[in-house]
Design an enzyme around this catalytic site. Structure first.
Site, mmCIF file in Angstrom:
data_model
loop_
_atom_site.group_PDB
_atom_site.id
_atom_site.type_symbol
_atom_site.label_atom_id
_atom_site.label_comp_id
_atom_site.label_asym_id
_atom_site.label_seq_id
_atom_site.Cartn_x
_atom_site.Cartn_y
_atom_site.Cartn_z
ATOM 1 N N ASN A 7 55.349 62.265 8.241
ATOM 2 C CA ASN A 7 55.388 61.810 6.939
ATOM 3 C C ASN A 7 56.540 62.143 5.893
ATOM 4 O O ASN A 7 56.494 62.834 6.053
ATOM 5 C CB ASN A 7 54.001 62.610 6.459
ATOM 6 C CG ASN A 7 53.242 62.629 4.676
ATOM 7 O OD1 ASN A 7 53.971 61.495 4.372
ATOM 8 N ND2 ASN A 7 52.639 63.362 4.387
ATOM 9 N N TRP A 8 56.518 60.878 5.436
ATOM 10 C CA TRP A 8 58.310 61.116 4.649
ATOM 11 C C TRP A 8 58.001 61.320 3.049
ATOM 12 O O TRP A 8 59.243 61.622 2.431
ATOM 13 C CB TRP A 8 59.035 59.970 4.579
ATOM 14 C CG TRP A 8 59.363 58.992 5.850
ATOM 15 C CD1 TRP A 8 59.503 59.634 7.229
ATOM 16 C CD2 TRP A 8 60.169 57.909 6.059
ATOM 17 N NE1 TRP A 8 59.968 58.658 7.838
ATOM 18 C CE2 TRP A 8 60.761 57.713 7.019
ATOM 19 C CE3 TRP A 8 59.581 57.014 4.811
ATOM 20 C CZ2 TRP A 8 60.974 56.724 7.055
ATOM 21 C CZ3 TRP A 8 61.501 55.934 5.018
ATOM 22 C CH2 TRP A 8 62.046 55.353 6.658
ATOM 23 N N LYS A 9 56.517 61.631 2.952
ATOM 24 C CA LYS A 9 55.697 62.132 1.804
ATOM 25 C C LYS A 9 56.663 61.623 0.541
ATOM 26 O O LYS A 9 57.313 60.227 0.831
ATOM 27 C CB LYS A 9 56.393 63.471 1.553
ATOM 28 C CG LYS A 9 55.347 64.206 2.672
ATOM 29 C CD LYS A 9 55.694 65.601 2.514
ATOM 30 C CE LYS A 9 54.788 66.723 3.911
ATOM 31 N NZ LYS A 9 55.122 68.055 3.217
ATOM 32 N N HIS A 94 45.996 65.316 2.142
ATOM 33 C CA HIS A 94 46.848 65.020 2.888
ATOM 34 C C HIS A 94 46.638 67.042 1.729
ATOM 35 O O HIS A 94 46.720 66.578 0.634
ATOM 36 C CB HIS A 94 48.040 64.742 2.406
ATOM 37 C CG HIS A 94 49.027 65.700 2.823
ATOM 38 N ND1 HIS A 94 49.621 67.128 2.299
ATOM 39 C CD2 HIS A 94 49.930 65.925 4.359
ATOM 40 C CE1 HIS A 94 50.939 66.822 2.674
ATOM 41 N NE2 HIS A 94 50.770 66.988 4.220
ATOM 42 N N GLU A 96 49.025 68.444 -0.098
ATOM 43 C CA GLU A 96 49.725 68.028 -1.163
ATOM 44 C C GLU A 96 48.870 67.482 -2.081
ATOM 45 O O GLU A 96 48.669 67.650 -3.354
ATOM 46 C CB GLU A 96 51.345 67.192 -0.905
ATOM 47 C CG GLU A 96 52.183 68.670 -0.111
ATOM 48 C CD GLU A 96 52.844 68.307 0.700
ATOM 49 O OE1 GLU A 96 53.277 66.803 0.503
ATOM 50 O OE2 GLU A 96 53.585 69.073 1.540
ATOM 51 N N GLU A 166 46.911 70.984 10.097
ATOM 52 C CA GLU A 166 48.002 71.575 8.960
ATOM 53 C C GLU A 166 47.531 72.886 8.212
ATOM 54 O O GLU A 166 47.657 72.794 6.745
ATOM 55 C CB GLU A 166 48.505 69.941 7.672
ATOM 56 C CG GLU A 166 48.545 68.867 9.009
ATOM 57 C CD GLU A 166 49.726 68.329 8.247
ATOM 58 O OE1 GLU A 166 50.743 67.320 8.736
ATOM 59 O OE2 GLU A 166 49.546 68.102 6.926
ATOM 60 N N GLY A 172 56.355 72.888 4.890
ATOM 61 C CA GLY A 172 57.870 72.891 4.398
ATOM 62 C C GLY A 172 58.091 74.307 4.318
ATOM 63 O O GLY A 172 58.946 74.625 3.400
ATOM 64 N N SER A 212 55.675 72.185 9.254
ATOM 65 C CA SER A 212 56.748 73.147 10.576
ATOM 66 C C SER A 212 57.338 72.710 11.537
ATOM 67 O O SER A 212 57.948 73.609 12.167
ATOM 68 C CB SER A 212 57.270 74.513 9.771
ATOM 69 O OG SER A 212 57.137 74.753 8.772
ATOM 70 N N GLY A 233 56.786 66.159 8.679
ATOM 71 C CA GLY A 233 57.322 66.055 7.331
ATOM 72 C C GLY A 233 58.885 66.135 7.610
ATOM 73 O O GLY A 233 59.322 65.315 7.866
ATOM 74 N N GLY A 234 59.719 67.432 7.042
ATOM 75 C CA GLY A 234 60.375 67.271 6.314
ATOM 76 C C GLY A 234 61.814 66.827 8.029
ATOM 77 O O GLY A 234 62.756 65.994 7.714
HETATM 78 P P1 13P Z 1 57.019 69.778 6.954
HETATM 79 O O1 13P Z 1 56.683 69.266 8.677
HETATM 80 O O2 13P Z 1 57.675 68.801 5.893
HETATM 81 O O3 13P Z 1 56.266 71.341 7.310
HETATM 82 O O4 13P Z 1 55.197 68.561 6.725
HETATM 83 C C1 13P Z 1 54.503 69.179 7.543
HETATM 84 C C2 13P Z 1 52.909 67.699 6.301
HETATM 85 O O5 13P Z 1 53.336 67.869 5.174
HETATM 86 C C3 13P Z 1 53.346 67.135 7.619
HETATM 87 O O6 13P Z 1 52.435 65.849 6.493
#
Ligand code: 13P
Length: 256
Positions: A7-9, A94, A96, A166, A172, A212, A233-234
Site C-alpha cells: 500500500n503506497w498510500k 483502511h 486512514e 491492522e 507507521g 510497521s 505501507g512504508g
Molecule cells: P506501515 O507499514 O507504514 O505501518 O503501514 C501499514 C499500512 O497502513 C498498510 O495498509
C-alpha cells in the site's frame, strides 16, 4: 497462496519514481509467482501507467479505495467498474480513510459488496485504536468491524475476500504488534467469518497482518499458522526492503 500487498498510500509524488519502484517490485516477483502473490496499490493517477508496465509480470495491481455505486453524480469518486478496468484488487476501509475521511462501517460494507460484485479482489481493513488496545477492548472493536463488513457478503465471495488486521497504533509507528496479539485477533476474525458466511468461507478467506511490517519482523507474522500474508505501507516504498519481505514470505510458505 500467501499475499504480500504494497500500500503506497499517497506516495510517490511523481510518475517516474512510481515506475522505478514498479520495476524494482517486478524484479523481486520474477520467478515467485507460484509461491507468493504480490500486489501493489499505487495512487489512482498512476494506475494506468503502472498497469501498462505490469503486463505479463505476474504482479497484481490494486486501487486504494472505491465507491459503492456503479456510476452517477458522485464527484471525485471512482466506481468499481472503473477500478476493474485496470486492477485485480482494491483496498477498502483502511483506517486512514476511516479516520481522515469519516468512513463508517456501513460505508465499508457497501464498498466491499460493490467491489466483490464486480469480481474485484477486496482487502478489507480492520483494526483497533491505541485506546482500545490499552483498555483491552481490541476484540470487541475488531469483531464489530468484521461483522459490519461481512453483513453484505456471501460464501461465494470468500475466495476473493481478504481481511487485513491492522492495529491502528501499529501503522507507521514502528511499533509492530506482538505476534501473539496478531494471532489471537486473526483467530477471532476467522471464527467470525465462519459464523457469518460459513465454515468453507472461513477456510478460504485470507487474513493479513499490517502495521510497521519490515524486513526484520515479517517472519514473525508470516509464520503464524492463521496468517496468509502481510499488508505493507512504508517499507513497500523501498524496493530492497520490499524484496526482502517477499522473499521471507515465499520461503516460510514454501516450508509449510
Ligand atoms: P506501515 O507499514 O507504514 O505501518 O503501514 C501499514 C499500512 O497502513 C498498510 O495498509
Amino acid at each position: 497462496m500467501p499475499l504480500v500487498a504494497a500500500n503506497w498510500k499517497m506516495n510517490p509524488n511523481n510518475l517516474d519514481d512510481a515506475l522505478d519502484l514498479v520495476r524494482g517490485v517486478m524484479a523481486v516477483a520474477r520467478g515467485q509467482a507460484d509461491r507468493v502473490e504480490v500486489a501493489i496499490f499505487p495512487p489512482f493517477p498512476w494506475l494506468t501507467a503502472v498497469s501498462d508496465l505490469l503486463v505479463d509480470s505476474g504482479v497484481k495491481l490494486g486501487a486504494q479505495n472505491v465507491f459503492w455505486e456503479m456510476a452517477g453524480a458522485y464527484t471525485g469518486e471512482v466506481s468499481p467498474p472503473m477500478v476493474k478496468a485496470l486492477c485485480q484488487w482494491v483496498i477498502v476501509g483502511h483506517s486512514e480513510r476511516r479516520l481522515h475521511l469519516g468512513e463508517t462501517d456501513d460505508m465499508v460494507a457497501r464498498k466491499t459488496a460493490a467491489a466483490l460484485s464486480c469480481e474485484l479482489g477486496v482487502i478489507m481493513c480492520v483494526g483497533e485504536l491505541a485506546d482500545h488496545y490499552d483498555a483491552g477492548t481490541s476484540d470487541q472493536v475488531v469483531s464489530a468491524q468484521v461483522r459490519a463488513a461481512l453483513a453484505r457478503c456471501s460464501a461465494d465471495d470468500s475466495a476473493r475476500l481478504v481481511i487485513a488486521y491492522e492495529p491502528v497504533w501499529a501503522i507507521g509507528s514502528g511499533r509492530n504488534a506482538d505476534p501473539e496479539h496478531a494471532y489471537k485477533t486473526m483467530r477471532l476474525i476467522r471464527k467470525i467469518v465462519g459464523e457469518m458466511i460459513g465454515a468453507g468461507a472461513a477456510r478460504k478467506v485470507r487474513i493479513l497482518y499490517g502495521g510497521s511490517v519490515k524486513a526484520d519482523n515479517v517472519q514473525s507474522y508470516v509464520e503464524l499458522p492463521l496468517c496468509d500474508g502481510v499488508l505493507v505501507g512504508g517499507a513497500s516504498l523501498d524496493a530492497d526492503e520490499f524484496a526482502h519481505i517477499v522473499k521471507v514470505t515465499s520461503e516460510v510458505y514454501g516450508h509449510r
